[in-house]
Design a protein around this motif. Structure first.
Motif, PDB file in Angstrom:
ATOM      1  N   ASN A   1     -39.167 -36.596 -17.641  1.00 40.12           N
ATOM      2  CA  ASN A   1     -39.923 -35.916 -16.607  1.00 40.12           C
ATOM      3  C   ASN A   1     -40.108 -34.449 -16.970  1.00 40.12           C
ATOM      4  O   ASN A   1     -39.132 -33.737 -17.204  1.00 40.12           O
ATOM      5  N   PRO A   2     -41.334 -33.979 -17.045  1.00 44.67           N
ATOM      6  CA  PRO A   2     -41.566 -32.575 -17.380  1.00 44.67           C
ATOM      7  C   PRO A   2     -41.292 -31.677 -16.180  1.00 44.67           C
ATOM      8  O   PRO A   2     -40.999 -32.138 -15.077  1.00 44.67           O
ATOM      9  N   ILE A   3     -41.419 -30.368 -16.402  1.00 47.37           N
ATOM     10  CA  ILE A   3     -41.323 -29.410 -15.303  1.00 47.37           C
ATOM     11  C   ILE A   3     -42.459 -29.688 -14.332  1.00 47.37           C
ATOM     12  O   ILE A   3     -43.574 -30.034 -14.736  1.00 47.37           O
ATOM     13  N   ALA A   4     -42.184 -29.527 -13.054  1.00 44.84           N
ATOM     14  CA  ALA A   4     -43.200 -29.790 -12.033  1.00 44.84           C
ATOM     15  C   ALA A   4     -44.450 -28.955 -12.290  1.00 44.84           C
ATOM     16  O   ALA A   4     -44.379 -27.833 -12.811  1.00 44.84           O
ATOM     17  N   ASP A   5     -45.606 -29.504 -11.916  1.00 45.50           N
ATOM     18  CA  ASP A   5     -46.877 -28.819 -12.158  1.00 45.50           C
ATOM     19  C   ASP A   5     -46.972 -27.479 -11.442  1.00 45.50           C
ATOM     20  O   ASP A   5     -47.681 -26.587 -11.890  1.00 45.50           O
ATOM     21  N   ASN A   6     -46.259 -27.326 -10.321  1.00 42.12           N
ATOM     22  CA  ASN A   6     -46.354 -26.091  -9.537  1.00 42.12           C
ATOM     23  C   ASN A   6     -45.111 -25.218  -9.699  1.00 42.12           C
ATOM     24  O   ASN A   6     -44.787 -24.416  -8.825  1.00 42.12           O
ATOM     25  N   ALA A   7     -44.405 -25.374 -10.844  1.00 43.34           N
ATOM     26  CA  ALA A   7     -43.161 -24.607 -11.037  1.00 43.34           C
ATOM     27  C   ALA A   7     -43.103 -24.023 -12.441  1.00 43.34           C
ATOM     28  O   ALA A   7     -43.735 -24.518 -13.375  1.00 43.34           O
ATOM     29  N   ILE A   8     -42.343 -22.937 -12.560  1.00 49.40           N
ATOM     30  CA  ILE A   8     -41.944 -22.443 -13.873  1.00 49.40           C
ATOM     31  C   ILE A   8     -40.425 -22.573 -13.940  1.00 49.40           C
ATOM     32  O   ILE A   8     -39.736 -22.435 -12.928  1.00 49.40           O
ATOM     33  N   GLN A   9     -39.933 -22.889 -15.126  1.00 46.50           N
ATOM     34  CA  GLN A   9     -38.489 -22.997 -15.305  1.00 46.50           C
ATOM     35  C   GLN A   9     -37.979 -21.719 -15.958  1.00 46.50           C
ATOM     36  O   GLN A   9     -38.486 -21.313 -17.007  1.00 46.50           O
ATOM     37  N   ILE A  10     -36.998 -21.074 -15.338  1.00 47.51           N
ATOM     38  CA  ILE A  10     -36.444 -19.832 -15.857  1.00 47.51           C
ATOM     39  C   ILE A  10     -35.086 -20.128 -16.482  1.00 47.51           C
ATOM     40  O   ILE A  10     -34.159 -20.577 -15.798  1.00 47.51           O
TER      41      ILE A  10
END
Length: 565
Positions: A241-250
């Motif tokens: 599962n990739p990072i959500a389309d409406n999120a950035i991962q820090i």
């Protein structure tokens, strides 16, 4: 009379630029007027990909222009025909110099991508096109992404065989292998990226092998060094599962080793779409809203609570990195180690109970500080080199046009103008857009009543080129060097000879600058002025050092050396 003849000959040679003649012709006699001479010899400064060529088999390759006295054959027409019909990209050819003879013939200096053959070959009667023994050649065909199936486009991938092999399917490349001269691997070891998840965003085929290459990117790290080209056969499909389309991962990373992720969290925004930027770009700067800044800082402090790290405020550079991150991707933010002092209170406490950790007061090593300068330059005037982890720096140089610059009557958007007379550009900007400087210079008038009607553009291109080179010569590419490996008993003295002996036996004996772009400034080819012509670098070779004491930093002095291109 003999004296007058020598003077006359010297003047004629100087006018003809004979000192740059291919291979040299040696001493001339009075009868040499009938011999073929070289009247021009210069580097080609057009875009590198426009200088990829193949042999026609009509002319042989020589050590210098074939009609010059003393020219020796490097490869026969039969050999060159074989290279032209080769199914290996190692036999691709790059032209990089052009010479004109007194008989009006044009010769190009070329080299095969594997460097097995290098020499001069007849190229017709015009420096503006390849003819005679050469044809222009396209080494790689980029295809539309829809040539992949929908399943291939939607799939996630891992590297099939992580390792160090330079075989096209183990590591990634800045360009498909042997399709551009001297542009090689993006990474030299893919082992650290064995568990990373990639997607495909470009596809194409090498001309000679007709094998399929794809460009991949890390779905969790838009700035991953592993992004690049690889054979399709070097990938395997996977599911994650990739990072959500409406999120950035820090990713909060250790300051000394950015591969160590201390903590990570996702920051979401309602309605955001994958691939759009988190921040706003204006005036050459990425920014984020004060609300996002406050919320992200709070989440960072919360994530680091109870660890040996802290970050109380985001720097302008960190804010810019976050702003430049796309939704659906990740960004690394470097945090600070908490500085405990001798069992006392923790002045930078983040609420984890204060400091009881005692750090040593004296190091058991002397940090080696690299200083560089020209050969023969005094050590006192040399400059400290700073490390760059990537192939070229993102640091921008700044160039402002002179006050007397004359602009076209109606400059287009983005072109130089009285209100847009300064350009800020980095090597990575030029890598992304090889014509970025050229397009800006189009705003300068080019119809001056001068021997060089493009003098404004050529002078500006030369100045920008010089600034990019100067910047590169203040930096070195950080690879596997250990500047803290010179160890001993704290407080013990060491001599210059002892330190030099240590450096000569390690990777510190020579360093290399990041790659920097060379810009075309040839007024005879105005359509390329300011465009990327090639990539360059300088090497630093150890010359001498200071003596010192174990536990304190010590300077090492390097000579700047230009490698043979």
């Amino acid at each position: 009379m003999q004296l007058d003849l020598k003077k006359s000959l010297f003047v004629s040679v100087a006018v003809l630029g004979f000192v740059a003649a291919v291979g040299g012709l040696g001493a001339q006699s009075a009868s040499a007027k009938s011999r073929v001479k070289v009247t021009s010899n210069k580097a080609l400064r057009t875009l590198p990909q426009s200088r990829n060529v193949t042999f026609t088999g009509d002319n042989a390759l020589f050590t210098k222009a074939g009609t010059l006295r003393g020219a020796k054959k490097v490869a026969s027409t039969a050999t060159l025909s074989g290279l032209a019909n080769s199914s290996l990209s190692t036999n691709n050819v790059r032209a990089y110099r052009v010479a004109t003879t007194s008989r009006g013939s044009v010769y190009f200096k070329v080299v095969t991508f594997d460097k097995q053959y290098r020499g001069w070959i007849y190229g017709g009667k015009s420096i503006g096109e390849f003819a005679g023994g050469l044809d222009q050649f396209k080494t790689f065909d980029i295809n539309t992404i829809d040539t992949l199936s929908q399943d291939q486009l939607n799939a996630n991938y891992k590297l099939a065989n992580p390792g160090t092999a330079n075989d096209g399917k183990t590591v990634t490349y800045k360009q498909p292998l042997y399709t551009q001269y001297k542009i090689g691997r993006a990474i030299t070891d893919s082992t650290p990226y064995a568990d990373k998840i990639f997607k495909i965003d470009k596809v194409g085929n090498r001309t000679r092998e007709n094998d399929r290459w794809v460009h991949i990117y890390d779905i969790n790290n838009a700035n991953s060094p592993a992004a690049g080209w690889i054979l399709m056969s070097g990938l395997k499909m996977t599911v994650q599962n990739p990072i959500a389309d409406n999120a950035i991962q820090i990713n909060l990373v250790d300051p000394d080793n950015h591969s160590i992720v201390v903590k990570t969290f996702a920051y979401t925004r309602d309605g955001a779409q994958r691939g759009t930027f988190f921040g706003t770009f204006a005036n050459n700067t990425w920014t984020i809203s004060s609300e996002d800044q406050t919320n992200i800082t709070a989440q960072i402090k919360n994530a680091l609570a109870g660890t040996q790290y802290e970050l109380n405020n985001l720097s302008p550079a960190q804010l810019a990195d976050i702003g430049a991150t796309k939704f659906g991707y990740s960004v690394n933010v470097v945090v600070n180690k908490i500085n405990y002092n001798g069992g006392g209170s923790n002045n930078n406490s983040n609420g984890n109970g204060g400091g009881n950790k005692v750090l040593p007061t004296t190091d058991k090593f002397s940090t080696i500080l690299p200083y560089a300068g020209q050969i023969g330059q005094s050590n006192e005037t040399r400059h400290l080199l700073t490390p760059v982890k990537d192939g070229y720096p993102d640091t921008k140089i700044v160039y402002t046009l002179p006050k007397d610059a004359v602009y076209v009557d109606h400059p287009a958007k983005g072109q130089a103008s009285p209100t847009n007379n300064t350009i800020k550009v980095s090597p990575s900007d030029i890598d992304t857009n090889p014509n970025i400087v050229h397009d800006w210079l189009e705003g300068l008038k080019n119809n001056f009543p001068d021997t060089n009607p493009y003098i404004q553009r050529t002078e500006a291109a030369k100045s920008i080129d010089a600034k990019l080179e100067t910047q590169a010569k203040t930096q070195y590419r950080l690879k596997n060097q250990n500047f803290k490996g010179f160890v001993g008993t704290p407080g013990n003295k060491f001599t210059e000879k002892q330190l030099m002996s240590y450096i000569q036996g390690t990777a510190l004996k020579s360093l290399v600058s990041p790659n920097y772009p060379g810009l075309s400034s040839d007024s005879t080819q105005p359509e390329y002025i300011g465009s990327l012509a090639d990539w360059n670098k300088v090497e630093y070779q150890i010359n001498t050092t200071d003596s010192g004491t174990i536990g304190t930093p010590v300077k090492a002095y390097y000579d700047i050396v230009y490698p043979d291109n």
